[in-house]
Design a protein around this motif. Sequence first.
Motif, PDB file in Angstrom:
ATOM      1  N   VAL A 131       0.860  -1.187   0.000  1.00  0.00           N
ATOM      2  CA  VAL A 131       0.000   0.000   0.000  1.00  0.00           C
ATOM      3  C   VAL A 131       0.894   1.234   0.000  1.00  0.00           C
ATOM      4  O   VAL A 131       1.745   1.392   0.886  1.00  0.00           O
ATOM      5  N   VAL A 132       0.702   2.102  -0.981  1.00  0.00           N
ATOM      6  CA  VAL A 132       1.523   3.309  -1.094  1.00  0.00           C
ATOM      7  C   VAL A 132       0.653   4.528  -0.807  1.00  0.00           C
ATOM      8  O   VAL A 132      -0.366   4.752  -1.476  1.00  0.00           O
ATOM      9  N   GLY A 255      -2.617   1.576  -4.732  1.00  0.00           N
ATOM     10  CA  GLY A 255      -2.506   3.025  -4.674  1.00  0.00           C
ATOM     11  C   GLY A 255      -3.602   3.634  -3.826  1.00  0.00           C
ATOM     12  O   GLY A 255      -4.782   3.634  -4.216  1.00  0.00           O
ATOM     13  N   LEU A 256      -3.234   4.135  -2.670  1.00  0.00           N
ATOM     14  CA  LEU A 256      -4.199   4.752  -1.752  1.00  0.00           C
ATOM     15  C   LEU A 256      -4.611   6.124  -2.286  1.00  0.00           C
ATOM     16  O   LEU A 256      -3.761   6.950  -2.616  1.00  0.00           O
ATOM     17  N   LEU A 257      -5.906   6.358  -2.368  1.00  0.00           N
ATOM     18  CA  LEU A 257      -6.403   7.657  -2.808  1.00  0.00           C
ATOM     19  C   LEU A 257      -6.416   8.634  -1.634  1.00  0.00           C
ATOM     20  O   LEU A 257      -7.109   8.401  -0.638  1.00  0.00           O
ATOM     21  N   ILE A 282       2.566   9.010 -13.603  1.00  0.00           N
ATOM     22  CA  ILE A 282       3.851   8.396 -13.232  1.00  0.00           C
ATOM     23  C   ILE A 282       3.736   6.892 -13.057  1.00  0.00           C
ATOM     24  O   ILE A 282       4.564   6.140 -13.568  1.00  0.00           O
ATOM     25  N   ALA A 283       2.723   6.435 -12.345  1.00  0.00           N
ATOM     26  CA  ALA A 283       2.560   4.995 -12.115  1.00  0.00           C
ATOM     27  C   ALA A 283       2.224   4.293 -13.429  1.00  0.00           C
ATOM     28  O   ALA A 283       1.431   4.790 -14.223  1.00  0.00           O
ATOM     29  N   ARG A 284       2.840   3.149 -13.628  1.00  0.00           N
ATOM     30  CA  ARG A 284       2.512   2.372 -14.825  1.00  0.00           C
ATOM     31  C   ARG A 284       1.072   1.868 -14.723  1.00  0.00           C
ATOM     32  O   ARG A 284       0.545   1.695 -13.602  1.00  0.00           O
ATOM     33  N   PRO A 285       0.390   1.629 -15.834  1.00  0.00           N
ATOM     34  CA  PRO A 285      -1.003   1.165 -15.781  1.00  0.00           C
ATOM     35  C   PRO A 285      -1.135  -0.169 -15.062  1.00  0.00           C
ATOM     36  O   PRO A 285      -0.199  -0.970 -14.998  1.00  0.00           O
ATOM     37  N   GLY A 286      -2.332  -0.405 -14.515  1.00  0.00           N
ATOM     38  CA  GLY A 286      -2.639  -1.692 -13.915  1.00  0.00           C
ATOM     39  C   GLY A 286      -2.506  -1.761 -12.411  1.00  0.00           C
ATOM     40  O   GLY A 286      -2.579  -2.856 -11.836  1.00  0.00           O
ATOM     41  N   MET A 287      -2.305  -0.628 -11.756  1.00  0.00           N
ATOM     42  CA  MET A 287      -2.247  -0.625 -10.291  1.00  0.00           C
ATOM     43  C   MET A 287      -3.644  -0.864  -9.715  1.00  0.00           C
ATOM     44  O   MET A 287      -4.651  -0.489 -10.307  1.00  0.00           O
ATOM     45  N   THR A 288      -3.702  -1.485  -8.539  1.00  0.00           N
ATOM     46  CA  THR A 288      -4.963  -1.618  -7.819  1.00  0.00           C
ATOM     47  C   THR A 288      -5.233  -0.318  -7.070  1.00  0.00           C
ATOM     48  O   THR A 288      -4.394   0.133  -6.289  1.00  0.00           O
ATOM     49  N   VAL A 289      -6.392   0.285  -7.332  1.00  0.00           N
ATOM     50  CA  VAL A 289      -6.751   1.545  -6.680  1.00  0.00           C
ATOM     51  C   VAL A 289      -8.095   1.366  -5.978  1.00  0.00           C
ATOM     52  O   VAL A 289      -9.149   1.342  -6.624  1.00  0.00           O
ATOM     53  N   LEU A 362     -11.442   7.050   5.836  1.00  0.00           N
ATOM     54  CA  LEU A 362     -12.162   5.923   5.266  1.00  0.00           C
ATOM     55  C   LEU A 362     -11.486   5.436   3.982  1.00  0.00           C
ATOM     56  O   LEU A 362     -11.426   4.228   3.722  1.00  0.00           O
ATOM     57  N   ALA A 363     -10.954   6.362   3.185  1.00  0.00           N
ATOM     58  CA  ALA A 363     -10.241   5.964   1.969  1.00  0.00           C
ATOM     59  C   ALA A 363      -8.986   5.173   2.316  1.00  0.00           C
ATOM     60  O   ALA A 363      -8.648   4.177   1.651  1.00  0.00           O
ATOM     61  N   ALA A 364      -8.287   5.607   3.365  1.00  0.00           N
ATOM     62  CA  ALA A 364      -7.086   4.885   3.800  1.00  0.00           C
ATOM     63  C   ALA A 364      -7.443   3.503   4.349  1.00  0.00           C
ATOM     64  O   ALA A 364      -6.781   2.506   4.046  1.00  0.00           O
ATOM     65  N   ALA A 365      -8.504   3.444   5.153  1.00  0.00           N
ATOM     66  CA  ALA A 365      -8.933   2.157   5.702  1.00  0.00           C
ATOM     67  C   ALA A 365      -9.408   1.225   4.594  1.00  0.00           C
ATOM     68  O   ALA A 365      -9.185   0.010   4.652  1.00  0.00           O
ATOM     69  N   ALA A 366     -10.057   1.793   3.575  1.00  0.00           N
ATOM     70  CA  ALA A 366     -10.504   0.988   2.435  1.00  0.00           C
ATOM     71  C   ALA A 366      -9.306   0.373   1.715  1.00  0.00           C
ATOM     72  O   ALA A 366      -9.360  -0.791   1.277  1.00  0.00           O
ATOM     73  N   ALA A 367      -8.225   1.131   1.576  1.00  0.00           N
ATOM     74  CA  ALA A 367      -7.016   0.595   0.948  1.00  0.00           C
ATOM     75  C   ALA A 367      -6.446  -0.555   1.784  1.00  0.00           C
ATOM     76  O   ALA A 367      -5.989  -1.565   1.227  1.00  0.00           O
ATOM     77  N   GLY A 368      -6.479  -0.404   3.110  1.00  0.00           N
ATOM     78  CA  GLY A 368      -6.012  -1.484   3.964  1.00  0.00           C
ATOM     79  C   GLY A 368      -6.870  -2.723   3.835  1.00  0.00           C
ATOM     80  O   GLY A 368      -6.363  -3.853   3.750  1.00  0.00           O
ATOM     81  N   ARG A 369      -8.197  -2.538   3.805  1.00  0.00           N
ATOM     82  CA  ARG A 369      -9.096  -3.682   3.650  1.00  0.00           C
ATOM     83  C   ARG A 369      -8.847  -4.384   2.315  1.00  0.00           C
ATOM     84  O   ARG A 369      -8.818  -5.617   2.235  1.00  0.00           O
TER      85      ARG A 369
END
Length: 377
Positions: A131-132, A255-257, A282-289, A362-369
């Motif tokens: 998670v970034v 990728g954390l929003l 910058i990020a190459r395509p295909g990241m999980t967001v 909530l966005a950060a917690a969603a990335a963790g989940r």
Amino acid sequence: MIHWRKGIVTAIRSTRPGYTEVDVELDEALPGTDVRSIRAVAYTDAVGQPRVQDTVLVNVSALAKRLGTGGFGLIVALPDALPADPPEGPGHLVKDRYSPLQTMVLGVDDQESQHHSTLAEAENLESMPVVVADLHSALPAVIAGIRTVDPTLSVAYVLSDGAALPAPFSQAVAGLRDADWLTGVISTGQAWGGDLEAVTIHTGLLAAKHVMDADITIVAQGPGNLGTGTKYGYSGLVTGEHLNAAALLGGRPVGLLRMSNADARGRHFGISHHSLTPLSEIARPGMTVPVPDFSTLTEAERAEMDPDPDVVAEPVAGQLSQLQMHDLVDVDLTGLWDALRSSPVRLSTMGRKLPADAASFLAAAAAGRCAAGIARS
């Protein structure tokens, strides 16, 4: 470049491993003021342990410039109570290089390290979720989200060098460690003071997987994000490269929003441009967001939030069109509000606490989940 002052320690305010905060009476007032009593920080591994009545040399530039971030003095030396020389031992990684306070550490990837052979051979993260995040304040919220899926997952934190360089500065990290929410910290680049030291984000990630045996790793800068109000002039821009590093090494980049339903600045309302720019350019395509689904919040939860996160629903829908090259994953928020409220450390972002900027946490917690779901799959 530096505003120097000499002073006397008058009180010890708080202390934790590697960090002590004190009151100091300066021998000369801050520039343009009559202020002589200040709060100051000592990184005790670097300068020693200050005591009441010790003379200290202090960098007061942040106070002279009236900065809200970093609004305290930094103790540079205890001239009459210098610490003893460090014991002889291995390690030749120099951090904060060529500054007056450069420090030498044993790197996990150092030739003298017991882990050198492991990292010399390691080239793959074996699908470990990474998670970034842009802001350090996201760290506890990400872990809260992870723990709603599986509280036994081991979480490592890779500290980048975009903001605060000393790991002991983070009160959140200290609290998360005490609560057993965090397995360990790896400080990378010019950052220092973690459980492990690494030269790059890449070796930091490999160390998280192959030395700390982490199930999930979070990459984020320390406290004190730097921004100039320009498209490319902010320290979080490197999140795109950190996602690329995780992908290069065979990890699962998440990728954390960075979101806000309270920031008055248009460039940060909804999805911040600090996320949109690195993800879209910058990020190459295909990241999980992961995208938080605010419609899954209960009315009782919404009643505790001011303002309601739904105020960003319309702008976020438009902003997501810029990220179609990635894998956008809607995340159900059921249970995340209670998880955030159970955090062992205070949740605050840009001076706003949990109810005042619910979308951010909530966005950060969603990335963790989301990352925990990947780890368990």
